[in-house]
Write a protein that holds these residues in place. Structure first.
Motif, short mmCIF file in Angstrom:
data_model
loop_
_atom_site.label_atom_id
_atom_site.label_comp_id
_atom_site.label_asym_id
_atom_site.label_seq_id
_atom_site.Cartn_x
_atom_site.Cartn_y
_atom_site.Cartn_z
N ALA A 16 40.49 60.95 65.20
CA ALA A 16 41.60 61.23 64.28
C ALA A 16 42.71 60.19 64.43
N SER A 17 43.03 59.85 65.67
CA SER A 17 44.06 58.83 65.91
C SER A 17 43.64 57.48 65.34
N PHE A 18 42.41 57.09 65.60
CA PHE A 18 41.94 55.80 65.10
C PHE A 18 41.80 55.80 63.57
N LEU A 19 41.49 56.94 63.00
CA LEU A 19 41.39 57.02 61.54
C LEU A 19 42.76 56.81 60.90
N VAL A 20 43.78 57.43 61.46
CA VAL A 20 45.15 57.21 60.97
C VAL A 20 45.53 55.75 61.16
N TYR A 21 45.25 55.22 62.33
CA TYR A 21 45.57 53.82 62.63
C TYR A 21 44.85 52.88 61.66
N ALA A 22 43.57 53.13 61.43
CA ALA A 22 42.80 52.28 60.51
C ALA A 22 43.39 52.32 59.11
N GLY A 23 43.81 53.50 58.68
CA GLY A 23 44.42 53.61 57.36
C GLY A 23 45.73 52.86 57.27
N LEU A 24 46.51 52.92 58.33
CA LEU A 24 47.82 52.26 58.32
C LEU A 24 47.71 50.74 58.39
N ILE A 25 46.70 50.23 59.08
CA ILE A 25 46.56 48.77 59.16
C ILE A 25 45.57 48.22 58.14
N GLY A 26 44.89 49.12 57.43
CA GLY A 26 43.95 48.68 56.40
C GLY A 26 42.64 48.15 56.94
N SER A 27 42.14 48.75 58.01
CA SER A 27 40.88 48.29 58.60
C SER A 27 39.73 49.18 58.14
N ALA A 28 38.99 48.69 57.16
CA ALA A 28 37.86 49.46 56.63
C ALA A 28 36.75 49.67 57.66
#
Length: 90
Positions: A41-53
Motif C-alpha cells: 500500500a505504501s509503495f502503491l501510493v509512492y508509485a502514484g505520486l512519483i509516476g512510476s508505472a
C-alpha cells in the motif's frame, strides 16, 4: 514542487522500504502478510505520486496476492471427517 511536499512523497517510499525489511525479518505468516500488505500500500501510493508505472504494476499484482493469502490463513480449517464416520449412518 515545494520541499515539504517532496518529503511527504519520500516518506511513503521509506515507509514501504521499512515495511518490506520488516516483512523479510518475520517468522510468523499472519503478521508477515499484514506487513507485506502495508508495504504494498505504501509503495502503491509512492508509485502514484512519483509516476512510476513499473512499481505501481508490481504492487497492484502483489497486494491482492498477499491479501488473499492472509484471508486463507485467517479462515478456519475445514472440519475433517473421521475415518469411522462412514461406518455408522445417522
Amino acid at each position: 514542487m515545494r520541499e515539504d511536499a517532496v518529503l511527504w512523497i519520500e516518506a511513503f517510499g521509506y515507509a514501504g522500504t521499512g515495511f518490506t525489511i520488516l516483512a523479510y525479518s518475520m517468522r510468523r505468516l499472519i503478521p508477515l502478510r499484514i506487513v507485506a500488505i502495508l508495504s504494498s500500500a505504501s509503495f502503491l501510493v509512492y508509485a502514484g505520486l512519483i509516476g512510476s508505472a513499473p512499481l505501481a504494476l508490481m504492487e497492484v499484482v502483489v497486494l491482492p496476492i498477499n491479501a488473499w493469502r492472509l484471508v486463507e490463513l485467517l479462515r478456519p480449517p475445514p472440519a475433517r471427517a473421521s475415518r469411522l464416520s462412514g461406518l455408522f449412518p445417522r
